[in-house]
Design a protein around this motif. Structure first.
Motif, PDB file in Angstrom:
ATOM      1  N   ARG B 179     -30.751 -49.666  55.946  1.00 37.03           N
ATOM      2  CA  ARG B 179     -30.977 -49.734  57.388  1.00 37.03           C
ATOM      3  C   ARG B 179     -30.165 -50.880  57.988  1.00 37.03           C
ATOM      4  N   ALA B 180     -30.181 -52.029  57.313  1.00 33.20           N
ATOM      5  CA  ALA B 180     -29.424 -53.173  57.819  1.00 33.20           C
ATOM      6  C   ALA B 180     -27.938 -52.862  57.844  1.00 33.20           C
ATOM      7  N   LEU B 181     -27.480 -52.189  56.804  1.00 31.53           N
ATOM      8  CA  LEU B 181     -26.059 -51.852  56.733  1.00 31.53           C
ATOM      9  C   LEU B 181     -25.681 -50.904  57.873  1.00 31.53           C
ATOM     10  N   ILE B 182     -26.541 -49.939  58.131  1.00 34.99           N
ATOM     11  CA  ILE B 182     -26.265 -49.009  59.228  1.00 34.99           C
ATOM     12  C   ILE B 182     -26.276 -49.773  60.553  1.00 34.99           C
ATOM     13  N   ALA B 183     -27.220 -50.708  60.684  1.00 28.09           N
ATOM     14  CA  ALA B 183     -27.255 -51.503  61.907  1.00 28.09           C
ATOM     15  C   ALA B 183     -25.946 -52.264  62.081  1.00 28.09           C
ATOM     16  N   SER B 184     -25.397 -52.786  60.993  1.00 30.65           N
ATOM     17  CA  SER B 184     -24.151 -53.540  61.127  1.00 30.65           C
ATOM     18  C   SER B 184     -22.991 -52.628  61.506  1.00 30.65           C
ATOM     19  N   ALA B 185     -23.040 -51.359  61.070  1.00 32.89           N
ATOM     20  CA  ALA B 185     -21.978 -50.422  61.460  1.00 32.89           C
ATOM     21  C   ALA B 185     -22.133 -49.996  62.915  1.00 32.89           C
ATOM     22  N   LEU B 186     -23.386 -49.967  63.379  1.00 34.69           N
ATOM     23  CA  LEU B 186     -23.636 -49.515  64.756  1.00 34.69           C
ATOM     24  C   LEU B 186     -23.502 -50.645  65.778  1.00 34.69           C
ATOM     25  N   ALA B 187     -23.393 -51.890  65.286  1.00 34.73           N
ATOM     26  CA  ALA B 187     -23.564 -53.047  66.173  1.00 34.73           C
ATOM     27  C   ALA B 187     -22.691 -53.003  67.411  1.00 34.73           C
ATOM     28  N   ALA B 188     -21.414 -52.750  67.226  1.00 33.12           N
ATOM     29  CA  ALA B 188     -20.506 -52.808  68.376  1.00 33.12           C
ATOM     30  C   ALA B 188     -20.398 -51.451  69.079  1.00 33.12           C
ATOM     31  N   SER B 189     -21.414 -50.623  68.926  1.00 29.55           N
ATOM     32  CA  SER B 189     -21.488 -49.323  69.585  1.00 29.55           C
ATOM     33  C   SER B 189     -20.246 -48.457  69.405  1.00 29.55           C
ATOM     34  N   PRO B 190     -19.859 -48.192  68.162  1.00 27.66           N
ATOM     35  CA  PRO B 190     -18.691 -47.324  67.955  1.00 27.66           C
ATOM     36  C   PRO B 190     -19.028 -45.888  68.331  1.00 27.66           C
ATOM     37  N   ARG B 191     -17.998 -45.142  68.754  1.00 27.37           N
ATOM     38  CA  ARG B 191     -18.250 -43.743  69.121  1.00 27.37           C
ATOM     39  C   ARG B 191     -18.275 -42.856  67.886  1.00 27.37           C
ATOM     40  N   LEU B 192     -17.738 -43.412  66.788  1.00 29.75           N
ATOM     41  CA  LEU B 192     -17.647 -42.629  65.558  1.00 29.75           C
ATOM     42  C   LEU B 192     -18.241 -43.443  64.410  1.00 29.75           C
ATOM     43  N   VAL B 193     -19.106 -42.829  63.618  1.00 33.39           N
ATOM     44  CA  VAL B 193     -19.655 -43.514  62.453  1.00 33.39           C
ATOM     45  C   VAL B 193     -19.307 -42.716  61.206  1.00 33.39           C
ATOM     46  N   ILE B 194     -18.739 -43.420  60.221  1.00 32.27           N
ATOM     47  CA  ILE B 194     -18.459 -42.793  58.940  1.00 32.27           C
ATOM     48  C   ILE B 194     -19.486 -43.319  57.946  1.00 32.27           C
ATOM     49  N   ALA B 195     -20.228 -42.420  57.319  1.00 29.87           N
ATOM     50  CA  ALA B 195     -21.227 -42.853  56.341  1.00 29.87           C
ATOM     51  C   ALA B 195     -20.847 -42.295  54.981  1.00 29.87           C
ATOM     52  N   ASP B 196     -20.522 -43.205  54.057  1.00 29.21           N
ATOM     53  CA  ASP B 196     -20.051 -42.798  52.734  1.00 29.21           C
ATOM     54  C   ASP B 196     -21.221 -42.858  51.752  1.00 29.21           C
ATOM     55  N   GLU B 197     -21.682 -41.733  51.308  1.00 28.88           N
ATOM     56  CA  GLU B 197     -22.818 -41.637  50.373  1.00 28.88           C
ATOM     57  C   GLU B 197     -23.975 -42.538  50.801  1.00 28.88           C
ATOM     58  N   PRO B 198     -24.449 -42.405  52.022  1.00 32.41           N
ATOM     59  CA  PRO B 198     -25.455 -43.360  52.489  1.00 32.41           C
ATOM     60  C   PRO B 198     -26.826 -43.175  51.848  1.00 32.41           C
ATOM     61  N   THR B 199     -27.050 -42.094  51.166  1.00 36.45           N
ATOM     62  CA  THR B 199     -28.392 -41.887  50.598  1.00 36.45           C
ATOM     63  C   THR B 199     -28.411 -41.970  49.080  1.00 36.45           C
ATOM     64  N   THR B 200     -27.226 -42.161  48.492  1.00 33.65           N
ATOM     65  CA  THR B 200     -27.171 -42.226  47.035  1.00 33.65           C
ATOM     66  C   THR B 200     -27.879 -43.490  46.561  1.00 33.65           C
ATOM     67  N   ALA B 201     -28.512 -43.419  45.433  1.00 32.40           N
ATOM     68  CA  ALA B 201     -29.219 -44.550  44.809  1.00 32.40           C
ATOM     69  C   ALA B 201     -30.508 -44.913  45.534  1.00 32.40           C
ATOM     70  N   LEU B 202     -30.891 -44.115  46.514  1.00 27.73           N
ATOM     71  CA  LEU B 202     -32.171 -44.378  47.180  1.00 27.73           C
ATOM     72  C   LEU B 202     -33.207 -43.363  46.689  1.00 27.73           C
ATOM     73  N   ASP B 203     -34.461 -43.787  46.680  1.00 25.18           N
ATOM     74  CA  ASP B 203     -35.531 -42.856  46.316  1.00 25.18           C
ATOM     75  C   ASP B 203     -35.600 -41.744  47.350  1.00 25.18           C
ATOM     76  N   SER B 204     -36.098 -40.574  46.931  1.00 22.68           N
ATOM     77  CA  SER B 204     -35.971 -39.413  47.811  1.00 22.68           C
ATOM     78  C   SER B 204     -36.762 -39.567  49.103  1.00 22.68           C
ATOM     79  N   THR B 205     -37.899 -40.257  49.058  1.00 26.35           N
ATOM     80  CA  THR B 205     -38.625 -40.431  50.319  1.00 26.35           C
ATOM     81  C   THR B 205     -37.841 -41.331  51.257  1.00 26.35           C
ATOM     82  N   VAL B 206     -37.201 -42.359  50.703  1.00 30.16           N
ATOM     83  CA  VAL B 206     -36.380 -43.248  51.516  1.00 30.16           C
ATOM     84  C   VAL B 206     -35.149 -42.508  52.026  1.00 30.16           C
ATOM     85  N   GLN B 207     -34.596 -41.669  51.134  1.00 37.66           N
ATOM     86  CA  GLN B 207     -33.455 -40.846  51.500  1.00 37.66           C
ATOM     87  C   GLN B 207     -33.735 -40.055  52.776  1.00 37.66           C
ATOM     88  N   ALA B 208     -34.905 -39.452  52.812  1.00 34.39           N
ATOM     89  CA  ALA B 208     -35.266 -38.631  53.962  1.00 34.39           C
ATOM     90  C   ALA B 208     -35.322 -39.483  55.234  1.00 34.39           C
TER      91      ALA B 208
END
Lengths: 285, 561, 328
Positions: B179-208
């Motif tokens: 979540r913190a990492l996503i916040a840092s990517a969103l910080a400057a309000s980019p119009r485009l977000v690239i998320a590279d394997e953002p759910t890998t290594a997370l438990d499935s409930t967290v993944q969801a």
């Protein structure tokens, strides 16, 4: 209390994990230097036919020139010849000191890693105490007890380097002993003795060869330092440290008397370091 | 934050990326001829297995493909402006100047890089990390930045942002780090977000939860480029899908079309390899596939007969507990594994499944309770008493490589495992049979595990476990480090070996889909306790415990529409 | 907000308690090491063959008078059982009495007191210079390019293969004998400190630089640096805000070790540059077999080493919060 990371304690730098080092020109130069050293140690006359102890007062303090490529000392002895003939002594001191250090370290390190919690605790405390006599200090204590001399200084260097090696060997043996492949052998029903002989010892002891290679150069430097301080081999022995000791009073007038024996030490130590590193990188792969 | 709906944020045409060399001697392309567009408010997923070039594609859009990378393209427009820079005679683009790239990164394009767990500087508070993008791209004062960071953390669902902002990533759980990492990517309000394997290594409930968060970002009008190996995850979030293999696009189009009616064999194979909802005994891998199975999850009748869960128990774990310091890793667990069947043990990280596996293997003694093997006491007790019966139990680990002595070849490893197996036949013959059994070429016998691929290593590991003809094999996350198509092959192999050798599996995984596909009986673990157990079909059809229900709801499965 | 602050306070209180326990444990460990070092030294030096009183007076060659020997025997209690001697020795150490030097006919404590300042000055300066050089080299040599890489990989050879005595020789030849910039005999004047400090600092910088360089390279390859670049951070920002701190960590952790290494190097360097200090005092004492003085200096160095190790341990934990949970 904590001590520096294992791999760095013994003035042996950590492994280069990236394996950037290949067998390149530097490694070949190192091999060449070591080959020359071994030739000089085994058959010095091949490289320098002269007599390292031949005194020629007329030729005293000659600067490097034709016939005396590295100059002469206060008695007119040829520095080049003396360096070549001193290689054997320096090399033997280096190897012997390293052997003493490594054997002690193997005993301590393996006992700590494999001998159970209490042995480990005891050995660790002992190592901590020994580390409180850093560097030359432990060697100086040994020399205080047994008096200066070439044999004492060799033993002293061996003892002084042992704690550092012991830490590395302990860590290595421990990581092997707790590794998944040892566990896999337990699951296969192998006995403790068989696991020790077949898996733990080979994997824990093989990296020691790298330590030995790196250590010989270090030991040469340390032993030379003791000689330089007048506590090891003494002039007129054709030992590199002793030559430095002899030359230090003439530094301003005859720089070659100290510069070249020192250079020999640096080259030998650099060659073993480069080679040890190359071995380490290969081993890591 | 948002772009105008329908505005094209990303136009990629004929993208090629490679590494090393210059001019004619440049290295081979690892991304070869990739084209796509992405509009504001939409999500495009690039799907592929390791080595497909999906991450390189994503990073090359912000000039971060890596040291020595070269890029060429017919068009490469980010936010409407070309980022190719000057193009050389050889077609290699110089790219933007450093300063121009930096203006783009973070402000125009937010990149959530791979490895969420280590992508924030462990030495700096997350507030600083997130605030950096604001410091670089806005003229906000320090106080304004602080306020904005707090509201960002709030918006990504960080609990208690005011105190979290001072914490470093090491103090946060995996989900909170992401979540913190996503916040840092969103910080400057980019119009485009690239998320590279953002759910890998997370438990499935967290993944969801993370997927829901990214969905929200997309719905707010941001363009989302989503990189993943996981088709199930992709099917949840993507509007469009691009399937890559070995640097090339094999298929692309709207998600419903690509995932619902795949045209390319590779896409079909990938879909077939997803184990979720595929009944026991149905092959997952292309090689073993019976007539093309409808995708997804339409119940196949080719399933094997009802598993003999009434068979005599081969492994009985009763009332087992194990404590580490203050933590009760395993808490009064009772499980039974009938001979020749699979007991699936599912749980998230820290649930105690690995500790339980070690106890079952007799590697760790339980503090309380007993384990019986084949009706006889197994643990606790001295290793000496177990040794003669060790051949009855095998083990397969997640990290196969580290379970092999690095000095040994495949032949040595297997010959070692065969010792005492059967004196009647020569070892070489047994060895050949073993290799054949796990589908390895005999030519690999001389190789060291380091030289093998992940799938081959796991096969060697299975062969080793199988060598003494065990009654039980404990498999601890045996496929979680593998690509989905390799995973499918290994699962098929395990299934076949079970049928042929009648060996029972204690199958441990965090992946509900995999466990569902493999198990006859199932146990759900959380915080050291077994919350629910029973026939796998029963548990999946009508989960009793709320945690199981949540786990099931979060399980990755292909959803369309 | 307030609730958060309160909870934060409670957390910090707990951390403090844990921290205090840890400090107590570390101090206990330090006291143990010092006791063991003193014990080891005591019994080790009993290994000197022959009459210990003779040894105290400089060995058989010193031709000490019978009265002197008798005086020493009484002073040191050599006529008592060994454990009485040992306890008396410990008791004297605790009260700060290190005995008196045979060769200098002074109390060991006062000799050390007069010599320690110069050595500490040398060690602290050398450590600082080595640190700055190492960190600079580590960051610079990872910029890419062949020269930088060659310098980077040459660091360890400098560290491992260039002994103090030879480096000092070369520095004196170049900067003193030839260029006449700095004196060959060291004083506490700034110019007189340059060569000894450099002699000690350069090999250490090679060693630290190489370790820091590894750490910098690791950090540069770490995902969090990619993450920072993706945020729009420039090369300077990446190095200043992220990489530098990671590079410095192993340097901090090794500073305790480095301090001991510097004191050991001071033996050689103080001798070469004819500089008064603990190292030279120790060497003279070893040469003259002035046992009380040797013991005194060695124990003082051990105390310094142990203190420095404790200090670096604390600083490491402050600099790297990840260590906070790790037992020492």
């Amino acid at each position: 209390m904590s001590l520096p990371p294992v791999s760095t304690v013994a003035a042996v730098a950590p492994a280069d994990r990236r394996g950037r080092r290949m067998i390149g020109p530097a490694q070949w130069v190192a091999v060449a230097v070591l080959a020359l050293l071994v030739v000089a140690a085994v058959a010095p006359a091949v490289l320098a036919p002269g007599d390292p102890f031949a005194i020629a007062p007329v030729d005293a303090f000659l600067s490097p020139r034709w016939g005396h490529p590295l100059g002469t000392d206060e008695s007119g002895r040829d520095i080049y010849t003396r360096i070549v003939h001193g290689a054997g002594t320096s090399l033997v001191i280096g190897v012997a000191a390293t052997a003493i250090g490594i054997v002690l370290a193997l005993v301590l390190g393996l006992a700590a890693a494999l001998g159970g919690r209490f042995v480990d605790f005891g050995v660790n405390r002992l190592l901590e105490v020994l580390f409180a006599f850093p560097g030359l200090l432990l060697a100086l204590l040994v020399i205080t007890v047994y008096g200066p001399g070439i044999v004492t200084s060799t033993i002293a260097v061996g003892l002084a380097t042992a704690p550092g090696y012991a830490r590395i060997i302990r860590a290595q043996a421990r990581s092997v002993a707790t590794s998944p492949y040892v566990e896999a052998a337990v699951v296969l029903g192998r006995s403790r003795g068989r696991i020790l002989v077949r898996h733990i010892l080979p994997n824990a002891v093989l990296p020691v060869f790298v330590l030995v290679t790196l250590g010989v150069g270090q030991a040469i430097v340390w032993a030379a330092a003791l000689s330089y301080l007048g506590l090891g081999a003494s002039p007129p022995a054709a030992e590199w440290g002793a030559m430095l000791y002899a030359g230090k009073n003439y530094l301003a007038t005859a720089w070659w008397m100290t510069f070249f024996p020192g250079l020999a030490i640096v080259l030998a130590a650099a060659a073993t370091t480069v080679l040890g590193r190359a071995l380490q990188t290969r081993g890591a792969r | 934050m948002s772009g105008v709906p329908g505005e094209v944020l990303l136009r990629v045409e004929g993208l090629r990326v490679g590494f090393g060399g210059r001019g004619a001697r440049r290295g081979p392309a690892v991304v070869d001829g990739v084209s796509f567009t992405l509009e504001a408010g939409r999500a495009l997923a690039i799907v592929g297995e390791s080595g497909s070039g999906k991450s390189v594609t994503a990073r090359s859009l912000v000039g971060l493909a890596g040291a020595g990378a070269w890029t060429s393209a017919t068009a490469l427009k980010v936010g409407g402006a070309s980022v190719l820079g000057a193009v050389g005679a050889d077609g290699i683009a110089r790219g933007l100047s450093g300063a121009a790239w930096r203006r783009l990164r973070g402000r125009e394009v937010g990149l959530v890089v791979q490895d969420a767990l280590v992508s924030l500087d462990p030495l700096r508070p997350i507030g600083r990390e997130i605030g950096d993008a604001l410091r670089l791209h806005t003229r906000l004062s320090a106080a304004e930045r602080r306020a904005r960071v707090l509201s960002l953390l709030e918006s990504v669902g960080m609990p208690d942002p005011a105190s979290r902002v001072h914490q470093r990533s090491g103090e946060l759980s995996g989900g909170l780090r992401q979540r913190a990492l996503i916040a840092s990517a969103l910080a400057a309000s980019p119009r485009l977000v690239i998320a590279d394997e953002p759910t890998t290594a997370l438990d499935s409930t967290v993944q969801a939860q993370i997927l829901a968060l990214l969905e929200g970002v997309r719905d707010a009008g941001t363009g989302l480029l989503f990189i993943s190996h996981d088709l199930a995850v992709v099917s949840r979030i993507a509007d469009d899908v691009l399937v890559m293999r070995a640097g090339r696009v094999v298929e692309s189009g709207p998600a419903a079309q690509v995932l619902g009616d795949p045209q390319h064999e590779y896409t079909k194979a990938l879909l077939r390899a997803v184990p979720t909802g595929v009944p026991r005994g149905v092959a997952l891998s292309a090689a073993a596939a019976s007539p093309a199975r409808p995708v997804p999850a339409a119940a196949s009748t080719a399933a094997r007969p009802v598993p003999p869960v009434s068979a005599a128990p081969v492994l009985e774990i009763s009332g087992v507990s194990k404590r580490f310091g203050d933590r009760l890793a395993v808490d009064d667990v009772t499980l039974t594994l009938p001979a020749g069947t699979t007991l699936g043990l599912v749980g998230e990280s820290g649930s105690g499944k690995t500790t339980l596996a070690r106890i079952a293997l007799g590697l760790a003694d339980p503090d309380a309770g007993t384990v019986r093997l084949d009706g006889l006491p197994w643990a606790p007790g001295p290793e000496r008493d177990r040794r003669s019966r060790r051949p009855l139990v095998g083990a397969v680990y997640q990290d196969a490589l580290s379970s092999f002595d690095p000095r040994m070849t495949v032949r040595q490893i297997l010959a070692d495992a065969l010792r005492g197996a059967s004196a009647a036949r020569p070892v070489d013959e047994l060895l050949a049979e073993l290799l054949d059994n796990v589908g390895l070429s005999p030519s690999l016998a001389g190789a060291r595990p380091l030289e093998l691929s992940g799938g081959q290593r796991q096969r060697v590991s299975i062969a080793r476990a199988l060598a003494p003809s065990p009654r039980v094999i404990v498999l601890d996350e045996p496929v979680s480090a593998l690509d989905v198509s390799i995973q499918a092959q290994i699962l098929d192999l395990l299934d076949r070996l079970q049928r042929e050798h009648g060996v029972a599996y204690l199958f441990i995984s965090h992946d509900l889909g995999v466990v569902q596909h493999m198990s006859d009986t199932l146990a759900v673990m959380k915080d050291g306790r077994v919350l629910e157990q029973g026939r796998a079909s029963a548990v999946f059809d009508s989960p009793a415990h709320p945690y199981t229900q949540a786990l099931l709801a979060a399980a990755p499965r292909i959803r369309l529409g | 907000m307030r609730g958060g602050a309160l909870r934060g306070g409670a957390l910090r209180g707990g951390a403090l308690r844990v921290g205090a326990l840890r400090v107590a444990a570390a101090l206990g460990g330090a006291v143990f090491v010092l006791w063991a070092a003193a014990t080891l030294t005591f019994f080790g030096l009993r290994l000197i063959p022959g009459d210990p009183a003779q040894a105290v007076l400089g060995g058989p060659g010193s031709q000490a008078s019978a009265e002197a020997l008798a005086a020493v025997r009484t002073e040191y209690g050599f006529d008592q059982p060994i454990w009485v001697q040992y306890l008396r020795y410990l008791g004297r150490l605790v009260s700060g009495d290190l005995g008196s030097s045979y060769s200098q006919r002074q109390s060991v404590a006062s000799i050390i007191g007069s010599q320690i300042g110069g050595t500490l000055l040398l060690a602290v300066l050398a450590l600082t210079v080595a640190w700055l050089l190492a960190l600079g080299l580590a960051v610079w040599s990872t910029r890419g390019g062949r020269v930088a890489a060659a310098v980077g990989s040459g660091l360890e050879i400098v560290a491992a293969a260039v002994p103090h005595f030879w480096l000092a020789t070369v520095l004196v030849l170049v900067f003193s004998t030839t260029l006449r910039w700095f004196p060959a005999v060291s004083t506490d004047a700034p110019a007189g400190l340059v060569l000894p400090v450099l002699t000690l600092a350069l090999p250490l910088a090679g060693f630290l630089g190489q370790v820091m360089r590894e750490s910098v390279l690791d950090a540069l390859e770490a995902p969090f640096v990619l993450s920072a670049r993706a945020r729009g951070e420039g090369e300077a920002g990446v190095r200043w805000r992220h990489v530098l701190r990671h590079g410095a960590l192993p340097g901090i952790a090794l500073s305790g070790w480095a301090f001991g290494w510097l004191i050991s190097g001071a033996v050689v360097v103080e001798t070469i540059f004819a500089r008064p200090g603990l190292g030279r005092t120790l060497l003279n004492a070893v040469q003259l077999r002035d046992v009380p003085l040797v013991i005194g200096v060695v124990l003082v160095v051990a105390v310094g080493y142990v203190a420095m190790t404790l200090l670096t341990d604390v600083v490491s934990r402050i600099a790297d919060p990840r260590l906070a949970g790790v037992r020492a």
